[in-house]
Every structure is written in C-alpha cells, then in structure tokens.
Scaffold this active site. Structure first.
Site, PDB file in Angstrom:
ATOM      1  N   SER A 188       0.837  -1.194   0.000  1.00  0.00           N
ATOM      2  CA  SER A 188       0.000   0.000   0.000  1.00  0.00           C
ATOM      3  C   SER A 188       0.879   1.255   0.000  1.00  0.00           C
ATOM      4  CB  SER A 188      -0.965  -0.046   1.189  1.00  0.00           C
ATOM      5  OG  SER A 188      -2.006   0.894   1.043  1.00  0.00           O
ATOM      6  N   GLU A 315      -9.564  -5.463  -3.590  1.00  0.00           N
ATOM      7  CA  GLU A 315      -8.850  -4.522  -2.732  1.00  0.00           C
ATOM      8  C   GLU A 315      -9.777  -3.711  -1.816  1.00  0.00           C
ATOM      9  OE1 GLU A 315      -5.604  -3.924  -2.410  1.00  0.00           O
ATOM     10  OE2 GLU A 315      -4.588  -4.599  -4.238  1.00  0.00           O
ATOM     11  N   HIS A 412      -7.688  -5.850   0.455  1.00  0.00           N
ATOM     12  CA  HIS A 412      -6.473  -5.108   0.759  1.00  0.00           C
ATOM     13  C   HIS A 412      -5.872  -5.608   2.070  1.00  0.00           C
ATOM     14  CE1 HIS A 412      -3.958  -1.638  -0.040  1.00  0.00           C
ATOM     15  NE2 HIS A 412      -4.145  -1.141   1.171  1.00  0.00           N
TER      16      HIS A 412
END
Length: 504
Positions: A188, A315, A412
């Site tokens: 990320s 995600e 995610h």
C-alpha cells in the site's frame, strides 16, 4: 550473535523461533525528529558506548490510530526513527529484505504483528529489517518557506526511509546480511514509497530489488500539498507558516488532520477526497521525488532495479468492512463518483456490463479498488518492463467461506500475513477471515519461498513480463482455486485513462 557492533554502538537482542533467529528491535537509525530537527531531513543518531538492550519495539510515529496488537503513540514519544532486525543465528552474507509498512502515510508501524520477520528470516533464510518513519503532517505535510528562511522538504517520510537504507548499507553486514543484495519491500503506502525511492537519486545503489504489494496512486501535486496544509493549519487554529506550524505540537497537528479528514467525509461536494480522504502522500516536488512513479520508468530511471508487483482482486472491500469510505449505493452516486475522479462516462457502464447482477456498492468497490490499487500496480510492473527492467506480476485471490458462513474476501492487506508467514497469528484473523486451513498453510509457504527466492536471485519462480509489458500474472490462491483470473475485461476499460499527480 549475542552482541552486535553497529556504527553507533553495541546492541543486543533476543532469541526467537526456538533460538534459531535473533530479533534486535527498536534500533535508532536517525535522531528523534523533533525540537530543532522537526520538519528537517533526518539527522544522525547519537552514538553510544555501552551495550544497549533492544528487545522491544521503539515508539511509533505521531498518529491517532490504535491497531490490534501494536503500540499506540503517546505525546512525548520522540525516538520514532527506529528499525528492527531479524537474522538467523550464524547468518553470513544472506539476502536482506527491508519492509516499509503501509497505512495511508498516516498510521501504522513496524510493530504490527503481521510484519514480524521471524518466519521470513528462519524459513526464507533472509535478514529482515522493518522500519518506522514519519507519518501524517510530520512526514508528508507541506511546510511553507519564505525568502531567506530554511526550506523544509515535503517528502520527509521518504527521506527517513532513505536514511534507514543507508543504515542497512553501513550496518547489516554485522547481522549477517549482504549490503550488496538488498530488496526494498512494502504494501500500500509502503509499496508506493518503494516505487518512489526507485525514482530518487538519494536512494540509488541502496537496493537492487523492490517488492510492491498493492501500490496506491497517484502521488500528490505540490499544489494539493499546499491546499492540505492550509486546511490543517486552519483546523489547528494557527497561521499556515513554518514558525506557527513548528510551534503547534505533533498531537495538535494529528488532531487537526483528523478534523480535516472528517470534514471531507461529510462533504459530498469536496470532490475525490470525499470518498476516502487520504490527505498526505509523497509529493512530486521535482527534488526528492522528481516525477510520478508511473512516469519515471519511461526514461529508464530505475531499469537496474528488479521489480515484483502484487495486488489483490478485491482490494477495496476492506475499506468498506472497516467503514473508512463513503457509501455509494445508487447509480447516480456512482456516476458522480466517476466524474469527481475524472473518469470517462463509459467506465462505470463497462463494469455494469461485466457485473450484471451485482449491487451498486459492489460495482463501486470494484471500480475504486482497481482505480487506486490494481490498475496502478499493474501499470508499475508493465511500464518497468517496457523500460527494460526486470518485472514480475502477480495477484492474490484467496477466497473461501469463513467461520460465520460469509465470504472471505481477497481484500487489501490480506496477502501480507501470508507472505510474511504470519497468517496463523490471532491478531490477523480479521484480515485473513478466521483460522487458516491446510491449503492456507501451503499458500503461505509458497509466498514466503517466492519472496525469499526473489530477494536472493531476482527470480520468484515464474516468467517475467516481456519488453512489451505482457506476460504471466501469477495467481496466489489455494490449490483448488489456482488460475482463477481477476474479473476479466476490466483492464480493457482502463485503456487510455492516464494517471497524473493528484491536484493537477
């Protein structure tokens, strides 16, 4: 390796993994970035003579987040530029993996349980380093300067990461690592940080490979950084000047930043920042970060760095689960969302055609996840390959039925515990959807082995993309779900849609 001599002084850690690995935690790589050092480039840490015990993580950077199993920041915690090392006992010239945590450039730390380096060090035969760096306004806020005054760099968090890499270069040999074989990895915000460091001259020669999981983009323009500073200063009740911002406490700027985020969340007219307000990030300043990472490979700026990219197939479902984003549940709201991000009219319609039975929210989550993470990450790998660099592409698609009967998403952050070998920890059960199965154990072993092989040799175990940016897209999923591709057809919908720094 009971006592390790670093250039700053001797340190001693503790044995873990039944004595097979030594963990040395909370070692300063730079001085506390406060007082006269606040908003400046990282300064050298003070040396010491006596052996220091380093068996606990150092303080985290100023933030308001309280994450499961991780320490929280308290006012007065200042020695925040520390790192942690895990090394196999009797290690010698092993590959080194340096991890940069994510957290929207605003929260998180190297002390999160899913980033424990024990398994990677023991089973992957790596020396693992995890790094804290300045976050939020302290790390990425724009500090205005006036003629004749000191200039404060925008990308202080990136400069901290460079300082940590220099520490690795100078000290990791004493822990049994090879300073000439360093892989910089992150997820990320940490993945985009790694991509940014591929672009900056300050990091040249400090790492030879990079792993980017769910890189998020694009970066900020200088204009947007200035606008955010004006809003944060107003929320803190101070002028937007260097002196006034330096006089405000770190806690006051954290609180002011949270107020600005909350205001964006409650203002549908605030454009793209309404949907998931991330108000800090790397700034394309022409200095520390000369270009947006997607633009850099076109010049071959980082062709000598091998790159491994991964993204998850669902995600944005995590942000929905933790209620961090605006709800989009009607088609007109989704069209407005697309307009606020400058997306072409046909994009939403294309997703609706590919997901004919899906509710609006699911279409929104698919579009938003691809926009922020999946498409950006894929383009990083493809552009790197077209510029002559070695690039590998993969996606994480582990899904199953959870203990409560619901679907466990490939969302995610879900891939990180598997790549670290920490998928069995109770602290990550929410991320991975409950206790792992035997198939999950096999998946984790495969991912640990791929990271270790890439860090050692530059080959994770499948073919790289070719010079046109095409090639295999490795599927990380349990054995019975391998070769299940992400939602087909979406990549074609993004053709012709470019990324440029936010605020331009």
């Amino acid at each position: 390796m009971d006592v390790v001599e670093t250039r700053n002084g001797p340190v001693r850690g503790r044995r873990v993994a039944d004595g097979d690995v030594v963990a040395v935690l909370g070692v300063p790589y730079a001085a506390p970035p406060f007082g006269a050092a606040r908003f400046r480039e990282p300064q050298p840490a003070e040396p010491w003579r006596e052996v220091r015990e380093h068996t606990r993580f150092g303080p985290v950077a100023p933030q308001s987040a309280q994450l499961p199993g991780a320490p929280v920041w308290s006012p007065g915690d200042e020695d925040v530029l520390t790192l942690n090392v895990w090394a196999p006992v009797n290690a010698s010239a092993l590959p080194v993996l340096v991890w940069i945590h994510g957290g929207a450039y605003t929260f998180g730390s190297s002390a999160q349980p899913d980033f424990d380096g024990t398994v990677l060090a023991r089973d992957g035969r790596l020396v693992v380093v995890t790094v804290n760096y300045r976050l939020g306004f302290e790390g990425f806020g724009h500090v205005p300067s006036t003629p004749g005054t000191r200039r404060f760099p925008d990308n202080r968090g990136l400069l901290d990461q460079v300082a940590a890499l220099r520490w690795v270069r100078d000290n990791i040999g004493a822990f049994g690592g090879d300073p000439e074989n360093v892989t910089l990895a992150g997820q990320s915000a940490g993945a985009t940080s790694a991509a940014c460091l591929m672009m900056t001259d300050r990091a040249k020669g400090l790492f030879r490979r990079a792993i980017a999981h769910s890189a998020v983009g694009p970066c900020f323009s200088a204009g947007l950084a200035r606008e955010i500073t004006a809003r944060v200063a107003a929320a803190a009740g101070v002028p937007a000047t260097a002196d006034a911002l330096a006089a405000a406490s770190p806690g006051a700027l954290v609180a002011a930043s949270d107020d600005v985020v909350d205001a964006y969340r409650h203002d549908p007219a605030s454009g793209h920042l309404h949907y998931d307000p991330v108000i800090y990030g790397p700034v394309v300043d022409g200095d520390v970060l000369p270009v947006e990472p997607l633009a850099g490979p076109a010049s071959g700026a980082a062709a000598d760095v091998d790159l491994l990219v991964c993204r998850t197939t669902q995600e944005y479902w995590l942000m929905e689960a933790v209620d961090s984003s605006a709800k989009v549940t009607a088609w007109d709201e989704l069209e407005r969302f697309a307009a606020d991000f400058g997306l072409p009219e046909g994009l939403v319609g294309g997703y609706r055609d590919l997901m004919p039975d899906a509710p609006v929210l699911d279409v929104h989550l698919s579009v938003f996840g691809d926009l922020l993470f999946a498409e950006y990450s894929s383009r990083l790998a493809e552009s790197h390959a077209r510029a002559g660099g070695l690039a590998y592409l993969s996606h994480f698609d582990r899904r199953r039925t959870g203990p409560d009967g619901g679907e466990v998403r490939a969302w995610h952050c879900a891939d990180v515990p598997f790549a670290f070998g920490n998928h069995t920890l109770p602290a990550v059960e929410f991320l991975v959807g409950g206790p792992p199965t035997p198939a999950d154990h096999r998946l984790s072993r495969d991912m640990v082995a791929a990271w270790a092989a890439f860090a050692a040799t530059g080959d994770p175990g499948w073919q790289p993309l070719d010079t046109t940016g095409t090639g295999p897209d490795r599927d990380w999923a349990p054995d019975d779900a391998r070769d299940r591709q992400p939602l087909p057809g979406t990549r074609a919908l993004w053709r012709g849609i470019g990324y440029r720094p936010l605020g331009t």
